[in-house]
Design an enzyme around this catalytic site. Sequence first.
Site, PDB file in Angstrom:
ATOM      1  CE1 TYR A 277      -2.337  -2.926  -8.500  1.00  0.00           C
ATOM      2  CE2 TYR A 277      -0.970  -1.096  -7.772  1.00  0.00           C
ATOM      3  CZ  TYR A 277      -1.524  -2.343  -7.547  1.00  0.00           C
ATOM      4  OH  TYR A 277      -1.253  -2.995  -6.386  1.00  0.00           O
TER       5      TYR A 277
ATOM      6  CE1 TYR B 174      -8.528   2.445  -8.792  1.00  0.00           C
ATOM      7  CE2 TYR B 174      -6.416   2.632  -9.886  1.00  0.00           C
ATOM      8  CZ  TYR B 174      -7.398   1.858  -9.299  1.00  0.00           C
ATOM      9  OH  TYR B 174      -7.213   0.507  -9.221  1.00  0.00           O
TER      10      TYR B 174
ATOM     11  CB  CYS C 279     -16.077   5.466 -28.937  1.00  0.00           C
ATOM     12  SG  CYS C 279     -15.298   5.307 -30.539  1.00  0.00           S
ATOM     13  CD  GLU C 280     -16.807   4.562 -23.024  1.00  0.00           C
ATOM     14  OE1 GLU C 280     -17.452   5.406 -22.367  1.00  0.00           O
ATOM     15  OE2 GLU C 280     -17.228   3.447 -23.321  1.00  0.00           O
TER      16      GLU C 280
ATOM     17  NE  ARG D 148      -2.629   4.038 -10.873  1.00  0.00           N
ATOM     18  CZ  ARG D 148      -2.377   5.264 -10.460  1.00  0.00           C
ATOM     19  NH1 ARG D 148      -1.823   6.139 -11.264  1.00  0.00           N
ATOM     20  NH2 ARG D 148      -2.659   5.623  -9.234  1.00  0.00           N
TER      21      ARG D 148
ATOM     22  N   GLY E 182       0.766  -1.245   0.000  1.00  0.00           N
ATOM     23  CA  GLY E 182       0.000   0.000   0.000  1.00  0.00           C
ATOM     24  C   GLY E 182       0.787   1.280   0.000  1.00  0.00           C
TER      25      GLY E 182
ATOM     26  CD  GLU F  67       0.325  -9.251   1.509  1.00  0.00           C
ATOM     27  OE1 GLU F  67      -0.540  -8.384   1.267  1.00  0.00           O
ATOM     28  OE2 GLU F  67       0.043 -10.367   1.953  1.00  0.00           O
ATOM     29  N   PRO F  68       4.622  -5.370  -0.787  1.00  0.00           N
ATOM     30  CG  PRO F  68       6.874  -4.866  -1.194  1.00  0.00           C
ATOM     31  CD  PRO F  68       5.981  -5.793  -0.414  1.00  0.00           C
TER      32      PRO F  68
HETATM   33  C1  LIG Z   1      -2.905  -4.988  -4.056  1.00  0.00           C
HETATM   34  C2  LIG Z   1      -2.412  -5.635  -2.830  1.00  0.00           C
HETATM   35  C3  LIG Z   1      -1.119  -5.368  -2.373  1.00  0.00           C
HETATM   36  C4  LIG Z   1      -0.205  -4.364  -3.029  1.00  0.00           C
HETATM   37  O1  LIG Z   1      -0.683  -3.065  -2.940  1.00  0.00           O
HETATM   38  P1  LIG Z   1       0.230  -1.830  -3.413  1.00  0.00           P
HETATM   39  O2  LIG Z   1      -0.585  -0.646  -3.133  1.00  0.00           O
HETATM   40  O3  LIG Z   1       0.503  -2.022  -4.861  1.00  0.00           O
HETATM   41  O4  LIG Z   1       1.488  -1.896  -2.612  1.00  0.00           O
HETATM   42  C5  LIG Z   1      -0.683  -6.037  -1.259  1.00  0.00           C
HETATM   43  N1  LIG Z   1      -1.484  -6.932  -0.611  1.00  0.00           N
HETATM   44  C6  LIG Z   1      -2.730  -7.205  -1.027  1.00  0.00           C
HETATM   45  C7  LIG Z   1      -3.550  -8.173  -0.276  1.00  0.00           C
HETATM   46  C8  LIG Z   1      -3.243  -6.579  -2.141  1.00  0.00           C
HETATM   47  O5  LIG Z   1      -4.481  -6.832  -2.539  1.00  0.00           O
END
Ligand SMILES: *Cc1c(COP(=O)(O)O)cnc(C)c1O
Length: 411
Positions: free
Chosen positions: A383, A327, A354-355, A323, A246, A284-285
Amino acid sequence: MAFSIIDNQLVIANKELSYSVSDICKNQEEPFYLYDLDGIESRFDYFAKGLKKASQDLRVHYAMKANSHPLILQKLKSLGAHVDVVSLGEVKLAMENHFLASDIIFSGVGKSVKEITECLKLGIYQINVESLPELERIAQISKKLGVVAPIGIRFNPDVNPETHPYITTGFRENKFGLDFSDAGKIDLVVSDYKDQLNLQGMSIHIGSQIKDTQSFADAIEKTINVYKTLEQNPLWNLQSLDIGGGLGINYNTIDETTDLSLIDEYCALVKAKTQNFPGTLICEPGRVLVARFGALLGRVEYIKNNNYKNFAILNTGMHHLMRPCLYSATHNIVPVIENTDGKDVLYDVVGPICESSDVLGSDRLLKELKQDDWLAILDAGAYGAVMASNYNQHEMMGEFVVSSNQVHKVN
Ligand SMILES: *Cc1c(COP(=O)(O)O)cnc(C)c1O
């Protein structure tokens, strides 16, 4: 470093090498993503080294949904990364690109019977469970297979970081994770299936593109407190805490070194909040490792003026990079070679779809453009390609990787 502008030209600059992006463009007609593998390598090393200060017992599981290009997966594996996946398709792709079953954490709210069965047969490292019915499903499948399922329980720590509402995941109203108050219900399931479920981990993931590091601190603190209680519970067998991904990047500047101070801040708070934590620390980056090191390259098909606005109409758009329309994300857009003698013109940079939402960047002041000029939409390494489609039956874009001044194309 990474993508930079030197002498009005877009280059990939790493260590002593510098590669001119126009060298690739001049042989191309169609749009493509370009990735800088050396940049990803140094970013991974920086991130992992920083978090090692928080815990020697660290596992970095790259969230491959951010970018699953084969050469990026292979590179990250070679650097010591493990992987976080959200579908069986990602499991297969990860394993085709050198990851082992024991590298894999499987996350996501909608795991199917087939996905769970395959993962248990493969013997993956951990399944991060997001609901009670999922836990029961896993227990039943494990029983049938005669295996013990390695479980991480994903909790929703109820923090609400400042990011786009579509990418917060750790607020109580989101679909992700279980409430801390559900722990008792988890115990009930586990006591029915003691031989099938090994509750080895707790996990959280509060959202994406988060730059407000206080939210991470709050989430980790809340979770560690619950960890300490559950550690005493004989139905649990806690060994690890997974703090999710995240961490965001600074999309508002092309200077990638500004990300490093955010990483420093993040690592320092993780260290502070996990002091004396006895187990394995997992993270989990996704974005923070790859976003900077990818650009989407598109060619100008037309310059159009409709009396209100100037449009630079590219051969790429929302079908290749969602994106901005999904977003309201802002990406810097730069010419591959700047027309330094041109006057400054305000453009909406748009695609062929076409949007009306097919806008890559609005009101961008650029040196006057002409047909066939190449533009780069920067910081598109996360992404980007993974969400691309062939909507309107346009072709998918290509993907090139530059590594040690060599250009590779896969797909
Ligand atoms: C998408 C996701 C991530 C990675 O998120 P980032 O914002 O790209 O770092 C990590 N863990 C889980 C469970 C996710 O769904």
